[in-house]
Write an enzyme that holds these catalytic residues in place. Structure first.
Site, PDB file in Angstrom:
ATOM      1  CG  HIS A   1      -5.524  -2.891   0.664  1.00  0.00           C
ATOM      2  ND1 HIS A   1      -5.217  -2.244  -0.508  1.00  0.00           N
ATOM      3  CD2 HIS A   1      -4.760  -2.303   1.627  1.00  0.00           C
ATOM      4  CE1 HIS A   1      -4.325  -1.302  -0.260  1.00  0.00           C
ATOM      5  NE2 HIS A   1      -4.028  -1.322   1.021  1.00  0.00           N
TER       6      HIS A   1
ATOM      7  CG  ASP B   1      -6.311  -2.973  -3.514  1.00  0.00           C
ATOM      8  OD1 ASP B   1      -6.856  -2.143  -2.764  1.00  0.00           O
ATOM      9  OD2 ASP B   1      -5.210  -3.495  -3.261  1.00  0.00           O
TER      10      ASP B   1
ATOM     11  CB  SER C   1      -0.954  -0.053   1.196  1.00  0.00           C
ATOM     12  OG  SER C   1      -2.029   0.823   1.029  1.00  0.00           O
TER      13      SER C   1
END
Length: 516
Positions: free
Chosen positions: A485, A455, A229
């Site tokens: 995610h 995602d 991320s």
């Protein structure tokens, strides 16, 4: 991840979800040692329980082979433009390699995103998942500067944060807009009052320089890195600053480095809406039926109605707090981070339709870093501080109102909420660095870049943009057709084979590989 203002997102797990700020000073306020900080020796000791600023909890359990997690602190300059000046302490955690010394490659450094997530708190929860990687690496993570025990930023106290997260995040009239802006400015003023010395020094470029110092202190010629991320943005900035020092690196749940904060918020609105569509489709396809709607559209229409009702009349949440529209939206967003959480979203919606908001509030609390005892980690303070130090644009209510229609069209559930979050850096004490990060990395070793088609927080298109921005021959794209995610933590054998193969043997997957 707390979404106020909306961050780049963090990795969460269903297990982690359902199962003191005393260290959060601005620094040592001591001059740097006369000798080079790269020569410092780390004093590794058995880890204690995470501090409240890191998220609290118990000390990490021993690894499956009986080895214990070790913690240490590393000195780094508070201001990298004054490397001989005041220092701060960066909190580290590691698990020593389980393999023989002859097969050990070095350290594998993890960042789990946010920005603002404590690596010291998070890494042990993945210990068993990374068992294969540990056969050839010491597993290492850290609290980036501004986070947890690493000169953690402090803003409002727990009681004020309770009110902050319950505020109306989708103001409907002038009075509500004024209150929203005033609350945002009050939070930002508290950050300046309590952590003003730290705020200018928490940019992603500063954290990247810390990682290169860490590489040297750990004794590695190259930085071997696994970023999730926001951690992909940090890794990209590192590769830009130190391309010659990049070892084997993997980016998962990839941030689009070409977007402004506004574009990122709009992208997240679309991403969370896509994830909600996928959830609704899955729910109504179940043989036993979907208890929160008869069709996909019915599921989403009922959620929109629920949020509208909560805007005017909150329901009972976790005593003594009520579930507001904003916290319900946050709870729904949290449940979309992992397909493992979809069942809890269904249960939480069922309860809410019957006047019980407890489960949706628990999901919201997890997103916002609130523990069961009512204490918050500093993830929100760190998230706001790092984002506002990085992002140059400063948006106004007029900017938001001009874009509301586009955000609503992107998502009737999340659009307005994410649009108003663009005001998060209003009156911030430190100027933002740039419109978007520079991740150009000519000369870097190959970096494996993984995009997940489902995602919600870092939409799939960001992976291709990262590959292009890194430059020819650097970014190696891999697509995972899945939900949630991130990809590696999904358990998909194809993804894990590609990642483990690169990190353990140096075998670079063919760019364009697709896993499903």
């Amino acid at each position: 991840m707390p979404l106020s203002p909306r961050p780049r997102a963090v990795i969460v797990t269903a297990t982690a979800l359902l199962l003191s700020l005393s260290a959060a000073s601005c620094g040592d306020d001591a001059k740097g040692d006369d000798h080079d900080l790269t020569a410092q020796k780390l004093s590794w000791k058995t880890c204690e329980a995470p501090s409240e600023s890191e998220g609290g909890g118990t000390a990490p359990s021993p690894l499956p082979d009986g080895d214990v997690w070790q913690c240490a602190t590393m000195k780094a300059p508070l201001d990298w433009d004054d490397p001989k000046g005041n220092t701060i302490r960066i909190a580290l955690i590691r698990a020593r390699s389980s393999g023989t010394e002859s097969r050990r490659i070095g350290s594998l450094v993890f960042n789990f995103g946010g920005p603002g997530l404590s690596g010291v708190k998070t890494l042990p929860s993945f210990g068993e998942d990374y068992g294969r990687l540990r056969t050839r690496y010491d597993l290492v993570s850290f609290d980036p500067r501004g986070v947890g025990r690493s000169a953690g930023v402090r803003c409002e106290d727990d009681a004020a944060l309770d009110e902050y997260f319950q505020q109306d995040g989708t103001p409907d009239d002038a009075a509500e807009r004024t209150e929203f802006v005033d609350n945002t400015k009050a939070f930002n003023s508290a950050c300046e009052e309590n952590s003003g010395k730290t705020l200018p020094h928490v940019r992603t470029t500063d954290a990247a320089r810390d990682m290169d110092l860490m590489r040297q202190v750990l004794g590695d010629d190259k930085l071997h890195y696994f970023g999730f991320s926001y951690g992909t943005e940090l890794g990209g900035v590192y590769a830009h600053l130190f391309p010659e020092n990049v070892g084997r690196a993997v980016f998962d749940a990839v941030v689009d480095p070409t977007q402004t904060a506004e574009q990122g918020s709009l992208g997240q609105a679309k991403g969370f809406q896509l994830a909600l569509d996928n959830y609704a489709r899955d729910c109504v396809s179940q043989a036993e039926g979907c208890p929160v709607g008869d069709t996909e559209q019915d599921v989403e229409d009922r959620i929109v109605k629920l949020l509208g009702d909560l805007d005017s009349k909150p329901i009972t949440g976790v005593f003594p707090r009520d579930l507001t529209e904003s916290e319900a939206t946050a709870g729904i967003a949290q449940a979309l981070y992992s397909q493992d959480l979809w069942q809890y979203l269904t249960e939480g919606l069922e309860q809410a339709y019957n006047g019980d908001g407890q489960l949706l509030m628990l999901l919201s609390d997890s997103l916002n870093g609130r523990s069961e005892n009512g204490e918050y980690s500093n993830i929100t303070a760190a998230n706001v501080s790092i984002n506002c130090a990085d992002d140059k644009p400063r948006y106004t209510t007029e900017d938001v109102e001009a874009r509301l229609a586009e955000f609503r069209a992107a998502s009737p559930v999340f659009g307005e909420w994410l649009a108003w979050s663009m005001l998060g850096c209003a009156d911030w004490a430190v100027a933002g660095a740039a419109d978007h990060p520079d991740v150009r990395a000519p000369g870097s070793a190959p970096i494996l870049v993984i995009g997940n088609t489902g995602d919600p927080a870092t939409p799939y298109g960001g992976a291709r943009k990262m590959v292009e921005a890194l430059g020819a021959g650097v970014g190696i794209e891999l697509t995972y057709k899945g939900q949630g995610h991130g990809a590696y933590g999904s358990g998909n054998a194809c993804v894990q084979k590609a990642v483990d193969g690169y990190l353990l043997t140096g075998k670079v997957p063919k760019t364009g590989t697709v896993c499903s």
